[in-house]
Design an enzyme around this catalytic site. Structure first.
Site, PDB file in Angstrom:
ATOM      1  CG  ASN A  36      48.020  38.562  49.618  1.00 18.29           C
ATOM      2  OD1 ASN A  36      49.140  38.051  49.721  1.00 18.29           O
ATOM      3  ND2 ASN A  36      47.832  39.704  48.997  1.00 18.29           N
ATOM      4  CG  HIS A  37      48.763  37.812  45.048  1.00 19.24           C
ATOM      5  ND1 HIS A  37      48.430  38.507  43.911  1.00 19.24           N
ATOM      6  CD2 HIS A  37      49.242  38.736  45.918  1.00 19.24           C
ATOM      7  CE1 HIS A  37      48.709  39.789  44.072  1.00 19.24           C
ATOM      8  NE2 HIS A  37      49.211  39.953  45.284  1.00 19.24           N
TER       9      HIS A  37
ATOM     10  CG  HIS B  78      51.182  34.919  52.408  1.00 21.03           C
ATOM     11  ND1 HIS B  78      52.279  34.698  51.606  1.00 21.03           N
ATOM     12  CD2 HIS B  78      50.650  36.104  52.003  1.00 21.03           C
ATOM     13  CE1 HIS B  78      52.401  35.706  50.758  1.00 21.03           C
ATOM     14  NE2 HIS B  78      51.430  36.564  50.968  1.00 21.03           N
TER      15      HIS B  78
ATOM     16  CG  ASP C 263      51.310  36.109  47.677  1.00 21.65           C
ATOM     17  OD1 ASP C 263      50.196  35.618  47.906  1.00 21.65           O
ATOM     18  OD2 ASP C 263      51.573  37.310  47.881  1.00 21.65           O
TER      19      ASP C 263
ATOM     20  NE  ARG D 189      50.366  43.804  53.077  1.00 18.83           N
ATOM     21  CZ  ARG D 189      51.271  43.465  52.148  1.00 18.83           C
ATOM     22  NH1 ARG D 189      50.941  43.499  50.881  1.00 18.83           N
ATOM     23  NH2 ARG D 189      52.483  43.098  52.487  1.00 18.83           N
TER      24      ARG D 189
ATOM     25  CG  HIS E 167      51.790  39.640  53.032  1.00 27.14           C
ATOM     26  ND1 HIS E 167      51.064  39.591  51.869  1.00 27.14           N
ATOM     27  CD2 HIS E 167      51.080  40.433  53.873  1.00 27.14           C
ATOM     28  CE1 HIS E 167      49.966  40.314  52.017  1.00 27.14           C
ATOM     29  NE2 HIS E 167      49.959  40.847  53.215  1.00 27.14           N
TER      30      HIS E 167
ATOM     31  CG  HIS F  94      54.443  37.343  43.682  1.00 33.03           C
ATOM     32  ND1 HIS F  94      53.077  37.398  43.509  1.00 33.03           N
ATOM     33  CD2 HIS F  94      54.690  37.849  44.910  1.00 33.03           C
ATOM     34  CE1 HIS F  94      52.525  37.924  44.588  1.00 33.03           C
ATOM     35  NE2 HIS F  94      53.466  38.189  45.459  1.00 33.03           N
TER      36      HIS F  94
ATOM     37  CG  ASP G 267      48.147  36.944  40.838  1.00 35.09           C
ATOM     38  OD1 ASP G 267      47.711  36.625  39.716  1.00 35.09           O
ATOM     39  OD2 ASP G 267      47.416  37.025  41.848  1.00 35.09           O
ATOM     40  NE  ARG G 268      52.396  42.108  42.705  1.00 31.20           N
ATOM     41  CZ  ARG G 268      51.742  43.203  42.379  1.00 31.20           C
ATOM     42  NH1 ARG G 268      51.903  43.719  41.187  1.00 31.20           N
ATOM     43  NH2 ARG G 268      50.922  43.774  43.224  1.00 31.20           N
TER      44      ARG G 268
ATOM     45  CG  ASP H 101      55.432  36.549  48.790  1.00 26.41           C
ATOM     46  OD1 ASP H 101      55.677  36.133  49.934  1.00 26.41           O
ATOM     47  OD2 ASP H 101      54.542  37.381  48.542  1.00 26.41           O
TER      48      ASP H 101
END
Length: 490
Positions: free
Chosen positions: A294-295, A343, A262, A391, A418, A235, A265-266, A233
């Site tokens: 997943n993002h 992922h 990923d 989750r 992840h 991110h 995001d964030r 990730d």
């Protein structure tokens, strides 16, 4: 996890007193953002006295902070079974449902909070924001049915976009990404500038065509003695991405990379990250690889900042085009027929083959169940067998599940991402399940190291390089996140 540790016996006065002490101690850890310690102590309180709604409510809140939305949901629901008037239970349950994309269920709980606290401004804000999302999604669904086969890509008119003389940023050469373009782009982004929208759209249109030509599972061959790098990730942490390239060299025909989902995001430099990665994919299509995380989904992007960032830096149309492109990202990669990289993780059944993964119809938003969902969302667990995911999406799989999958498909081990890890990586399941996470000091708060994996074609054992976070411009993580997400954990 603690939910099954409840006693049916009536707690003694000593139990009741001790449980309260555990709760107070847990609250202190929570206040200092040590959520794992808080969860452990709330669990002890629950084991001694499982009749108190607030213990579950508080643990639900701690689970929300660690993004264990499945566990948070279970605890919030349990708190409401114990006390239907426990307003924070509705808050927590709504907050757990939001990042899972269950907006209608969240709205129902926010409505309950509003009725219980009609003068509560915070409750009103959350209800209004959630209601807005539900309405937007309903509208988009209706539009999608109407427009049917039309794509955003088809509606982009590059020829109508003019480039003003004062633009001094990177330029595509003959509409193509070149090494010079990538070097210029990295420097341009480092200086906090924006790529011209015409070039940004062109990259997205080209990358979509490229991804559409690829299967859901891509085979990679790494020759003997040649290096290959796997990153987890990112991110939106652009300056940490550049640090990977500093430490390990820029991608090239002789320095291939796989980025394992990923990307966005964030972190608030997600636009810079994704165009850098897409640029390298176009420049070195056979030596640079990207897996969907997943993002890379509309719901996550709406909640966690990427959509807001694209709209702020470009437009809503580009945000929609990104969603279209992400739907074509490959789901997994198999290296030298020995390592499967995805992922999330493995599956809810034992007979899944690489052939089946290869044939997944991936051009869609990630579903709530099935192979595609599990590739993006699942996590390993230390105990054997399978369990519902912490989750709330995907599953948790044990060492026996990993062993059986590897044996069936004649593989040596799996690599996944992840999950944040203190050292940037972790080996579990007798070394057969490797996690790599490449965003150090995640969200500027976690303090973890980042890591990447290198291996060679004739030595497929992973070597780990760990690194600390580097400074970045003063834009905080989640700066573009949905306002509801920023407030809902309060």
């Amino acid at each position: 996890m603690g939910e099954n540790a409840e006693h049916t016996r009536v707690p003694s006065p000593e139990d009741i007193t001790q449980a309260e002490k555990y709760k107070e101690e847990a609250n202190k850890f929570f206040k200092h953002q040590n959520y794992d310690a808080a969860i452990s102590l709330y669990t002890k309180a629950i084991e001694l006295n499982p009749t108190i709604a607030i213990y579950y409510g508080n643990r639900s809140f701690a689970y929300l902070k660690t993004e264990c939305f499945g566990y948070a949901l279970i605890d919030a629901t349990k708190s409401l079974e114990l006390d239907r008037n426990y307003v924070k239970g509705y808050y927590r349950r709504a907050a757990a449902n939001m990042p899972l994309g269950k907006f209608k269920l969240a709205l129902k709980d926010y409505e309950t909070v509003m009725k219980a606290r009609p003068k509560d401004k915070d409750a009103k804000l959350k209800f209004t924001e959630c209601n807005k999302i539900v309405k937007i999604l309903a509208f988009e669904k209706a539009i999608a049915v109407e427009e049917n086969k039309k794509t955003i890509a088809d509606s982009v008119k590059l020829e109508a976009m003019t480039i003003a003389d004062e633009y001094t940023g990177p330029k595509l050469e003959d509409d193509k990404v070149t090494l010079k373009f990538m070097q210029d782009l990295i420097q341009w982004y480092k200086n906090e500038n924006k790529l011209h929208q015409k070039y940004a759209f062109k990259i997205l249109l080209d990358i979509k065509v490229l991804f559409m030509s690829q299967p859901s599972l891509i085979d990679i061959t790494v020759p003997d003695n040649e290096k290959f790098t796997i990153c987890g990730d990112i991110h939106g942490q652009f300056y940490d991405l550049l640090n990977i390239f500093e430490l390990n060299g820029l991608p090239s025909n002789t320095n291939p990379y796989l980025f394992n989902g990923d990307f966005v995001d964030r972190g608030s430099f997600s636009v810079e990250c994704i165009f850098t990665l897409f640029g390298f994919k176009l420049l070195y299509p056979k030596y640079f690889f990207m897996s969907r995380g997943n993002h890379e989904s509309a719901t996550m992007n709406h909640m966690y900042g990427f959509e807001g960032e694209v709209k702020a830096k470009y437009s809503a149309k580009m945000a929609d085009l990104f969603t279209e492109v992400y739907n074509w990202l490959p789901l997994a990669h198999c290296i030298n027929e020995k390592i499967l990289v995805m992922h999330g993780g493995l599956f809810s059944r034992d007979d899944v083959t690489l052939k089946e993964i290869r044939e997944i119809d991936r051009n869609r938003q990630p579903p709530d169940e099935g192979l595609m969902c599990e590739l993006l969302w699942s996590d390993p667990q230390p105990q054997k067998g399978r369990a519902p995911s912490k989750r709330g999406v995907g599953i948790q799989f044990g060492p026996d599940v990993t062993k059986n999958f590897l044996k069936l498909n004649n593989l040596d081990y799996i690599v996944r991402s992840h999950e944040v890890k203190k050292d940037g990586y972790e080996l579990v399941h007798n070394g057969k399940c490797v996690t790599v996470f490449s965003a150090p000091n995640y969200c500027d708060t976690i303090g973890n190291l980042g890591a990447f994996i290198t291996l060679t074609g004739n030595n497929m054992r992973p070597t780990f390089t760990m690194y600390e976070a580097v400074p970045h411009p003063n834009v905080r993580p989640m700066a573009y996140a949905n306002s509801l997400l920023k407030y809902m954990y309060q």
